[in-house]
Design a protein around this motif. Structure first.
Motif, mmCIF file in Angstrom:
data_model
loop_
_atom_site.group_PDB
_atom_site.id
_atom_site.type_symbol
_atom_site.label_atom_id
_atom_site.label_comp_id
_atom_site.label_asym_id
_atom_site.label_seq_id
_atom_site.Cartn_x
_atom_site.Cartn_y
_atom_site.Cartn_z
ATOM 1 N N GLU A 71 0.822 -1.219 0.000
ATOM 2 C CA GLU A 71 0.000 0.000 0.000
ATOM 3 C C GLU A 71 0.851 1.261 0.000
ATOM 4 O O GLU A 71 1.988 1.268 0.474
ATOM 5 C CB GLU A 71 -0.930 0.014 1.217
ATOM 6 C CG GLU A 71 -2.003 -1.039 1.139
ATOM 7 C CD GLU A 71 -2.993 -0.984 2.280
ATOM 8 O OE1 GLU A 71 -4.114 -1.493 2.082
ATOM 9 O OE2 GLU A 71 -2.684 -0.449 3.365
ATOM 10 N N CYS A 72 0.268 2.331 -0.521
ATOM 11 C CA CYS A 72 0.904 3.643 -0.556
ATOM 12 C C CYS A 72 0.288 4.521 0.517
ATOM 13 O O CYS A 72 -0.868 4.326 0.913
ATOM 14 C CB CYS A 72 0.722 4.278 -1.926
ATOM 15 S SG CYS A 72 1.621 3.422 -3.241
ATOM 16 N N PHE A 73 1.054 5.522 0.956
ATOM 17 C CA PHE A 73 0.560 6.421 1.991
ATOM 18 C C PHE A 73 1.290 7.753 1.937
ATOM 19 O O PHE A 73 2.317 7.889 1.275
ATOM 20 C CB PHE A 73 0.657 5.778 3.382
ATOM 21 C CG PHE A 73 2.055 5.435 3.831
ATOM 22 C CD1 PHE A 73 2.766 6.279 4.668
ATOM 23 C CD2 PHE A 73 2.653 4.242 3.441
ATOM 24 C CE1 PHE A 73 4.040 5.953 5.103
ATOM 25 C CE2 PHE A 73 3.930 3.898 3.868
ATOM 26 C CZ PHE A 73 4.629 4.767 4.705
ATOM 27 N N THR A 74 0.733 8.722 2.644
ATOM 28 C CA THR A 74 1.279 10.075 2.681
ATOM 29 C C THR A 74 2.431 10.171 3.670
ATOM 30 O O THR A 74 2.603 9.304 4.519
ATOM 31 C CB THR A 74 0.209 11.081 3.122
ATOM 32 O OG1 THR A 74 -0.185 10.785 4.475
ATOM 33 C CG2 THR A 74 -1.002 11.074 2.210
ATOM 34 N N ASP A 75 3.188 11.253 3.572
ATOM 35 C CA ASP A 75 4.130 11.600 4.623
ATOM 36 C C ASP A 75 3.317 12.051 5.830
ATOM 37 O O ASP A 75 2.156 12.458 5.684
ATOM 38 C CB ASP A 75 5.047 12.745 4.171
ATOM 39 C CG ASP A 75 6.183 12.270 3.277
ATOM 40 O OD1 ASP A 75 6.438 11.051 3.224
ATOM 41 O OD2 ASP A 75 6.811 13.131 2.626
ATOM 42 N N PRO A 76 3.896 12.026 7.025
ATOM 43 C CA PRO A 76 3.137 12.470 8.196
ATOM 44 C C PRO A 76 2.801 13.950 8.096
ATOM 45 O O PRO A 76 3.607 14.756 7.644
ATOM 46 C CB PRO A 76 4.069 12.182 9.368
ATOM 47 C CG PRO A 76 5.407 11.930 8.796
ATOM 48 C CD PRO A 76 5.240 11.582 7.361
ATOM 49 N N GLY A 77 1.591 14.277 8.509
ATOM 50 C CA GLY A 77 1.128 15.657 8.532
ATOM 51 C C GLY A 77 -0.033 15.777 9.498
ATOM 52 O O GLY A 77 -0.680 14.782 9.835
ATOM 53 N N GLY A 99 -2.824 8.079 -6.564
ATOM 54 C CA GLY A 99 -1.857 9.035 -6.025
ATOM 55 C C GLY A 99 -2.249 10.491 -6.148
ATOM 56 O O GLY A 99 -3.374 10.799 -6.436
ATOM 57 N N PRO A 100 -1.368 11.400 -5.925
ATOM 58 C CA PRO A 100 0.010 11.083 -5.599
ATOM 59 C C PRO A 100 0.153 10.663 -4.131
ATOM 60 O O PRO A 100 -0.578 11.122 -3.265
ATOM 61 C CB PRO A 100 0.753 12.380 -5.859
ATOM 62 C CG PRO A 100 -0.253 13.446 -5.605
ATOM 63 C CD PRO A 100 -1.576 12.841 -6.010
ATOM 64 N N ALA A 101 1.075 9.774 -3.898
ATOM 65 C CA ALA A 101 1.430 9.322 -2.560
ATOM 66 C C ALA A 101 2.907 9.639 -2.356
ATOM 67 O O ALA A 101 3.588 10.057 -3.287
ATOM 68 C CB ALA A 101 1.176 7.821 -2.420
ATOM 69 N N ALA A 102 3.374 9.431 -1.148
ATOM 70 C CA ALA A 102 4.775 9.725 -0.864
ATOM 71 C C ALA A 102 5.600 8.477 -0.584
ATOM 72 O O ALA A 102 6.814 8.510 -0.698
ATOM 73 C CB ALA A 102 4.868 10.672 0.335
ATOM 74 N N ASN A 103 4.940 7.373 -0.230
ATOM 75 C CA ASN A 103 5.641 6.181 0.226
ATOM 76 C C ASN A 103 4.879 4.934 -0.187
ATOM 77 O O ASN A 103 3.654 4.982 -0.335
ATOM 78 C CB ASN A 103 5.714 6.179 1.762
ATOM 79 C CG ASN A 103 6.240 7.475 2.324
ATOM 80 O OD1 ASN A 103 7.426 7.702 2.351
ATOM 81 N ND2 ASN A 103 5.343 8.351 2.787
#
Length: 172
Positions: A61-67, A85-89
């Motif tokens: 799975e893809c996920f965002t940077d922490p925020g 996306g877009p995703a970061a990881n």
């Protein structure tokens, strides 16, 4: 009439920098679009097992940077479908840290995470061409999550130059 004249001069002072910025943006070549996204290097401290939302992310799975997420009231990562996306990881694997003799040993956990995630990275993206523009980092258990029984290291791939626009995992 005097008010109109002052407002006109004030807006000219405001508009000049705006127009200059607009001209600069128009002059940037399309090849420099990647430079708009600063290069980011992530390490084992970038996120941990205690980062909100990270324990809900699964393999592939893809996920965002922490925020900061206002509705949750905390800093967290969020799942993003890789193809939307877009995703970061993107997660490319999980490995369990062996128990060891001394309980939670941060140096041992860090070394294990980098070594095992590195092996997985080289397995998925062998050679410089396959790994071009991609890097990895481990998401490690903390002393608190270890105490609760967490022994998993999450191995994560990302593009240091910018967001993902699809899955990084090679098609088998």
């Amino acid at each position: 009439m005097a008010t109109v004249g002052r407002a006109g001069r004030g807006s000219a002072r405001v508009m000049a920098p705006v127009l200059a910025l607009g001209a600069l943006l128009v002059l940037l070549p399309a090849a420099d679009a990647a430079s708009v996204h600063p290069t980011v290097r992530k390490d084992e401290t970038f996120l941990t097992a205690e980062t909100g939302g990270v324990l809900a992310i699964e393999g592939g799975e893809c996920f965002t940077d922490p925020g900061y997420v206002s509705f949750a009231g905390e800093v967290m990562v969020r799942y993003v479908p890789c193809d939307e996306g877009p995703a970061a990881n993107q997660v490319y694997g999980f490995v369990a840290v062996p128990e060891g003799d001394g309980g939670y040993e941060p140096e041992r956990v860090v070394a294990f995470g980098w070594e095992t995630c590195g092996r997985g990275f080289r397995s998925h993206w062998p050679g410089e061409d396959a790994a071009a523009g991609i890097d990895f980092y481990p998401v490690l258990p903390t002393a608190a999550t270890w105490e609760a029984g967490d022994r998993d290291v999450m191995c994560v791939a990302y593009r240091p130059a910018g967001p993902l626009t699809g899955s990084l995992l090679p098609v088998l």
